[in-house]
Design a protein around this motif. Sequence first.
Motif: not given
Length: 328
Positions: A235-245
Amino acid sequence: MSRIILANPQSITQAANKIRGGDIVVLPTETVYGLGADATNKLAVEKIFKAKNRPSKNPLIIHVENLESANKYGEFTKQAKLLADAFWPGPLTIILNQKKGHGICDLVTAGLSTIAIRCPSHPVMRDVIKQSYCPIAAPSANNSGEPSATTPHHAAQSLGDNIDMILAAGACDVGLESTVIDLSGNTPVILRPGSVTLNDIQEYLPETIMGQDIKSNSPKSPGQMFKHYAPSLPVRLNAVDVKEGEALLAFSSIKFMGLNKGGSVKDLPDYAFRNLSENGDLEEAAHNLFMMLRDLDRPENNGIAVMNIPHQGIGIAINERLSRAAKG
Ligand code: TXA
Ligand code: MG
């Protein structure tokens, strides 16, 4: 294998009879589903720990009908009475010094001198408590370490074949576990944030503090030491974009969110996109949190990116669960 049984007067009585008979039953509450057993029956309580793979050092909450019943098990201070009057029945668990000779088995309290007591508001849970004539020990109905179950289906999925009755009453209103407050010492300490917030409690007990603000090597709530709320994916928090997959767990507007490889978040397939609350409503986000984390936790995705959640009100509890999920 149809173990999910809709709650109605007959099935509620059946569930209460099972509890009285020493069985474990998954029960709906206003916070999350619980895995209940007679708190005075050692063999029954052992079944909870086994079914969940729960470490025996992690104590359980007992669920009672009212303050009068709670008073048999805990030493109610003035502070405790004040909070019980204000927030019970409801999503607040109060930790008190135990009363002697109360009959709760040691396994429930994991050998501590204190006991965690909650008076739930869910009508089905309340009926089961009344008809089983015993305090019900109930942790969240999930395999230890996984996100709590907020639907009957998720409880079934998480606990596997270990349970023969899941009393179903739809998705839980609140969606996060109860606020836990320790009133066994001089200063009231919130050990686990929930929908009853620090501000709510400070209206009655202004001296209340958050447990995480105390510097100590021995956390007072054993549960806070264990890995928790973790889906199998990172789980990755405070995301400002979405990585592949990655899948996206959004909050509010997605207008400024983009895909790392280019393209719009709107192109994400259903299995890779959920929005906790399109309107930016934190209560709605809490209600959806565990359900959506579980929805996105599937082999088609390689991680879950979560947008920033405002750190206010119930958002504090949401962020606490998410930061643990991210560490898991
Ligand atoms: O909303 C809820 O509280 C749900 C529903 C089913 O009622 N139950 C729940 O139980 O979340 P569980 O076991 O998943 O979490 C209970 C937490 C654990 O972190 C445990 O360590 C802590 O309460 N706890 C229980 N007894 C305690 C005690 N005597 N002192 C300190 N912490 C205690
Ligand atoms: Mg739990």
